[in-house]
Design a protein around this motif. Structure first.
Motif, mmCIF file in Angstrom:
data_model
loop_
_atom_site.group_PDB
_atom_site.id
_atom_site.type_symbol
_atom_site.label_atom_id
_atom_site.label_comp_id
_atom_site.label_asym_id
_atom_site.label_seq_id
_atom_site.Cartn_x
_atom_site.Cartn_y
_atom_site.Cartn_z
ATOM 1 N N ARG A 26 25.699 -3.312 -92.961
ATOM 2 C CA ARG A 26 25.240 -3.985 -91.744
ATOM 3 C C ARG A 26 25.625 -5.456 -91.758
ATOM 4 O O ARG A 26 25.556 -6.119 -92.786
ATOM 5 C CB ARG A 26 23.736 -3.813 -91.568
ATOM 6 N N ALA A 28 25.682 -9.595 -90.766
ATOM 7 C CA ALA A 28 24.717 -10.668 -90.990
ATOM 8 C C ALA A 28 23.808 -10.914 -89.786
ATOM 9 O O ALA A 28 22.674 -11.349 -89.949
ATOM 10 C CB ALA A 28 25.453 -11.952 -91.364
ATOM 11 N N ASN A 29 24.289 -10.622 -88.582
ATOM 12 C CA ASN A 29 23.497 -10.905 -87.377
ATOM 13 C C ASN A 29 22.639 -9.718 -86.938
ATOM 14 O O ASN A 29 22.080 -9.720 -85.857
ATOM 15 C CB ASN A 29 24.411 -11.345 -86.226
ATOM 16 N N LYS A 30 22.532 -8.693 -87.770
ATOM 17 C CA LYS A 30 21.782 -7.483 -87.439
ATOM 18 C C LYS A 30 20.481 -7.424 -88.234
ATOM 19 O O LYS A 30 20.361 -8.034 -89.295
ATOM 20 C CB LYS A 30 22.606 -6.229 -87.789
ATOM 21 N N SER A 31 19.501 -6.654 -87.707
ATOM 22 C CA SER A 31 18.330 -6.370 -88.531
ATOM 23 C C SER A 31 18.817 -5.559 -89.736
ATOM 24 O O SER A 31 19.828 -4.862 -89.660
ATOM 25 C CB SER A 31 17.287 -5.593 -87.729
ATOM 26 N N ALA A 33 20.266 -6.703 -92.301
ATOM 27 C CA ALA A 33 21.582 -7.244 -92.689
ATOM 28 C C ALA A 33 21.836 -7.028 -94.170
ATOM 29 O O ALA A 33 20.954 -7.220 -95.004
ATOM 30 C CB ALA A 33 21.647 -8.730 -92.347
ATOM 31 N N GLU A 102 31.691 -4.587 -86.204
ATOM 32 C CA GLU A 102 30.416 -5.290 -86.308
ATOM 33 C C GLU A 102 29.778 -5.174 -87.680
ATOM 34 O O GLU A 102 28.783 -5.831 -87.945
ATOM 35 C CB GLU A 102 29.448 -4.821 -85.226
ATOM 36 N N ARG A 104 29.729 -5.675 -91.849
ATOM 37 C CA ARG A 104 30.268 -6.625 -92.822
ATOM 38 C C ARG A 104 31.446 -5.992 -93.565
ATOM 39 O O ARG A 104 32.451 -6.629 -93.805
ATOM 40 C CB ARG A 104 29.176 -7.039 -93.813
#
Length: 138
Positions: A26, A28-31, A33, A102, A104
């Motif tokens: 996931r 860095a800008n996601k829940s 992360a 989107e 990482r």
């Protein structure tokens, strides 16, 4: 007493190709992360889980998949809410290559090594079932 909200319905794709499974970290800008997951997303109104999975994989990874059987279903409580995750066995369509948009990172893993990654809690059951079924086949 408060009302109980229904869990958010999401789908995940355990994409297999050349005896490897695609794992997605996931962004860095996601829940959640940094945690690993099987790629996928929310089921929109009017979609079947299979339709949602094909759409989400096209949007996230710019590739097409064939959705197979349900691997498992998990209900998980997180700080941000509850989710109901349905994870499906999937295969890449001929000539397709996932593209990171989107996440990482994307990583192809041997099923017996899946537990080396730090998985989002909701994805752990599917990861364990994939590992066990692979071990039985060997």
């Amino acid at each position: 007493m408060g009302t109980i909200d229904k869990p958010l319905r999401v789908v995940g794709a355990a994409i297999q190709h050349n005896n490897m499974i695609l794992c997605a970290q996931r962004g860095a800008n996601k829940s959640l992360a940094g945690y690993w997951e099987f790629p996928g997303g929310k089921i929109e109104v009017g979609e079947t889980p299979q339709q949602a999975l094909r759409r989400e994989i096209q949007e996230e990874l710019h590739c097409k998949i064939t959705v197979g059987k349900l691997l498992c279903k998990t209900v998980q409580h997180y700080d941000f809410g509850d989710i109901e995750l349905s994870t499906y066995h999937c295969t890449l369509n001929e000539g397709e290559t996932p593209q990171r948009t989107e996440h990482r990172q994307l990583q192809w893993m041997q099923p017996d090594r899946l537990d080396e990654l730090d998985w989002a809690t909701a994805d752990i059951k599917a990861m364990q079932q994939l590992k066990v079924s692979y071990t039985k086949e060997q």
